[in-house]
Design an enzyme around this catalytic site. Structure first.
Site, mmCIF file in Angstrom:
data_model
loop_
_atom_site.group_PDB
_atom_site.id
_atom_site.type_symbol
_atom_site.label_atom_id
_atom_site.label_comp_id
_atom_site.label_asym_id
_atom_site.label_seq_id
_atom_site.Cartn_x
_atom_site.Cartn_y
_atom_site.Cartn_z
ATOM 1 N N ASP A 162 2.468 -8.814 0.404
ATOM 2 C CA ASP A 162 2.855 -7.451 0.040
ATOM 3 C C ASP A 162 4.373 -7.363 -0.073
ATOM 4 O O ASP A 162 5.103 -7.823 0.824
ATOM 5 C CB ASP A 162 2.347 -6.470 1.100
ATOM 6 C CG ASP A 162 2.523 -5.022 0.676
ATOM 7 O OD1 ASP A 162 1.624 -4.502 0.001
ATOM 8 O OD2 ASP A 162 3.569 -4.419 1.023
ATOM 9 N N ILE A 163 4.856 -6.770 -1.171
ATOM 10 C CA ILE A 163 6.300 -6.644 -1.381
ATOM 11 C C ILE A 163 6.854 -5.563 -0.461
ATOM 12 O O ILE A 163 6.338 -4.443 -0.424
ATOM 13 C CB ILE A 163 6.616 -6.299 -2.847
ATOM 14 C CG1 ILE A 163 5.999 -7.335 -3.792
ATOM 15 C CG2 ILE A 163 8.132 -6.229 -3.068
ATOM 16 C CD1 ILE A 163 6.160 -6.992 -5.260
ATOM 17 N N GLU A 205 1.644 -3.388 -5.321
ATOM 18 C CA GLU A 205 2.554 -4.487 -4.996
ATOM 19 C C GLU A 205 1.910 -5.522 -4.098
ATOM 20 O O GLU A 205 2.611 -6.297 -3.435
ATOM 21 C CB GLU A 205 3.822 -3.933 -4.327
ATOM 22 C CG GLU A 205 3.606 -3.324 -2.961
ATOM 23 C CD GLU A 205 3.251 -1.833 -2.995
ATOM 24 O OE1 GLU A 205 3.523 -1.157 -1.995
ATOM 25 O OE2 GLU A 205 2.708 -1.367 -4.010
#
Length: 298
Positions: A162-163, A205
């Site tokens: 996950d960004i 994301e």
């Protein structure tokens, strides 16, 4: 009025008649399909087996014997074929038992379906891909859980990537810039994945990886390498009349080893728990749910 043989001679689809693979008749289309000059060259062969890949011989023999015994046409079969000149193609073969001058013989019709199969594969692949990043989508990833194989001396891991603070990028620079960041990270993830593994975009994301590794240490080392590669990545984006943007980002990764015959929901809950721990511990971390420990940064 042309007879049956004259019609076959002119037919654009390859056709050959054989008795236990010894050719009795072939049209010129079959000769061309096989990489030969004319039908006479086919009839000079001791067996048409030499025209097909050796791996197909046992199945071809089984189909021949079953058709001769029952008289029932064989179902169409799609095979990979390479002619004598080395040209690869995909062909669909259909067999029918006929009477050939008082003997049972096999009449084989062939359709070259290379373009059709490629179109079907392209459409199927498109349905399994995320439009923005060209990674596999969530549906394909979940489907892979139902097809998982066992590889000796290998363990499969699920990693959720996950960004960190991705919303800030969208809110500050706009979604088109965020899309460029997603594409560049997806490129890194694609390069990171090895043959037989699955890299997918879960949505937003968040990405997911199915990895094959020897043990937990290898899983940790690889995922830490990915985390560090993303941290060092600079995404440069042209932005209206301003100077090009240089955007850096980090990711948090939660991972878990898969259990035998485990479904996606069960595994993803554990990986998500580890991801939540990575976020809570400060982000830009890899955490293994099975040990609840941080992976030391390289």
């Amino acid at each position: 009025m042309p007879d049956f043989k004259a019609i076959l001679d002119l037919h654009p689809n390859p056709c050959v008649i054989h008795i236990n693979f010894v050719p009795q008749y072939a049209n010129n289309a079959f000769a061309k399909f096989s990489g030969m000059a004319c039908a006479k060259d086919v009839l000079d062969l001791e067996s048409i087996r030499v025209l097909f890949e050796e791996s197909h011989w046992p199945e071809a023999q089984r189909r021949y014997e079953n058709a001769i015994r029952t008289g029932i046409p064989t179902p169409p079969q799609v095979i990979n074929h390479t002619d004598l000149k080395g040209n690869p193609m995909i062909a669909e073969i259909t067999d029918q038992v006929i009477d050939w001058h008082g003997q049972k013989a096999m009449c084989t019709f062939i359709s070259v379906v290379t373009d059709q199969i490629h179109r079907e594969r392209t459409l199927r692949d498109m349905a399994n891909r995320d439009d923005l990043t060209n990674l596999y989508n969530r549906r394909y990833l979940v489907d892979q859980f139902g097809r998982r194989l066992t590889i000796p001396d290998r363990v499969q891991y699920l990693a959720i990537v996950d960004i960190d603070h991705f919303k800030r990028i969208n809110d500050t620079w706009g979604h088109p810039v965020g899309d460029q960041v997603l594409r560049q990270l997806a490129r890194l993830i694609t390069e990171f994945s090895e043959t037989g593994e699955c890299a997918s975009r879960m949505g937003g994301e968040e990405f997911a990886l199915l990895l094959w590794v020897k043990d937990r240490d290898e899983a940790h080392a690889r995922l830490e390498f990915l985390r560090n590669s993303i941290e060092e990545l600079v995404v440069r984006v042209s932005h209206s009349n301003r100077q090009p943007l240089s955007i850096r980002s980090t990711v948090s990764i939660g991972t878990t080893a898969l259990l035998a015959n485990e479904d996606f929901l069960s595994a993803s809950l554990r990986a998500d728990e580890a991801l939540y721990m990575a976020k809570k511990a400060g982000r830009n971390l890899v955490i293994d749910n099975d040990t609840k420990t941080k992976v030391p940064r390289s």
